[in-house]
Design a protein around this motif. Structure first.
Motif, short mmCIF file in Angstrom:
data_model
loop_
_atom_site.label_atom_id
_atom_site.label_comp_id
_atom_site.label_asym_id
_atom_site.label_seq_id
_atom_site.Cartn_x
_atom_site.Cartn_y
_atom_site.Cartn_z
N LEU A 12 3.51 65.99 61.74
CA LEU A 12 2.79 65.31 62.53
C LEU A 12 1.69 66.36 62.89
N ALA B 135 0.28 53.97 52.45
CA ALA B 135 0.44 53.82 53.71
C ALA B 135 1.37 52.46 53.81
N THR C 179 -6.64 59.16 61.87
CA THR C 179 -5.60 58.31 61.77
C THR C 179 -5.16 57.48 60.55
N ASP D 109 -5.38 58.25 57.73
CA ASP D 109 -4.86 59.32 56.71
C ASP D 109 -3.20 59.22 56.81
N THR D 110 -2.60 58.80 57.68
CA THR D 110 -1.41 58.62 57.75
C THR D 110 -0.81 57.94 56.77
N GLN E 292 5.97 62.82 54.48
CA GLN E 292 5.25 61.77 55.26
C GLN E 292 4.17 62.83 56.03
N ASP E 293 3.03 62.21 56.17
CA ASP E 293 2.06 62.74 57.36
C ASP E 293 1.69 62.00 58.11
N ASN E 294 1.70 62.23 59.34
CA ASN E 294 1.57 61.36 60.52
C ASN E 294 0.33 62.18 61.33
N VAL E 295 -0.70 61.26 61.37
CA VAL E 295 -1.76 61.84 62.25
C VAL E 295 -2.04 60.74 63.45
N SER E 296 -1.72 61.52 64.56
CA SER E 296 -1.73 60.43 65.75
C SER E 296 -1.91 61.72 66.98
#
Length: 112
Positions: free
Chosen positions: A11, A40, A87, A89-90, A107-111
């Motif tokens: 994250l 995604a 975001t 890119d999540t 898992q990559d989360n951009v938030s």
């Protein structure tokens, strides 16, 4: 049989960076094509960046200037440096190595 193990996802806030690694259990020196893909929710898997045996790389338009793919043949590892993350890119990111197959995904989360 060569296996691939991915690491480095997580994250991060928008504007941040992540570095993904894809370690192969055998030599990748002679592999001609390797790449990073992402998927995604509700979307098809797409190619993000690719690198060929001569070092030539290409990136998807959506990540140009932000993502860099590289390989370290001595360490049998493929990398994806991701900067200025957005975001959008999540996604789940997968490495692909020709003649070997797919990594397990990270898992990559951009938030914020």
């Amino acid at each position: 049989q060569v296996q691939l193990v991915e690491s480095g996802g997580g994250l991060v806030q928008p504007g941040g960076s992540l570095r993904l690694s894809c370690a192969a259990s055998g030599s990748i020196f002679s592999i001609r094509f390797m790449g990073w893909y992402r998927q995604a929710p509700g979307k098809q898997r797409e190619l993000v960046a690719a690198i060929r045996s001569g070092g030539r790389t290409n990136n998807a338009d959506s990540v140009k200037g932000r993502f860099t793919i590289s390989r370290d043949n001595a360490k049998n590892t493929l990398y994806l440096q991701m900067n200025s993350l957005k975001t959008e890119d999540t996604a789940v990111y997968y490495c692909y190595v020709d003649e070997v197959g797919w990594g397990q995904g990270t898992q990559d989360n951009v938030s914020s």
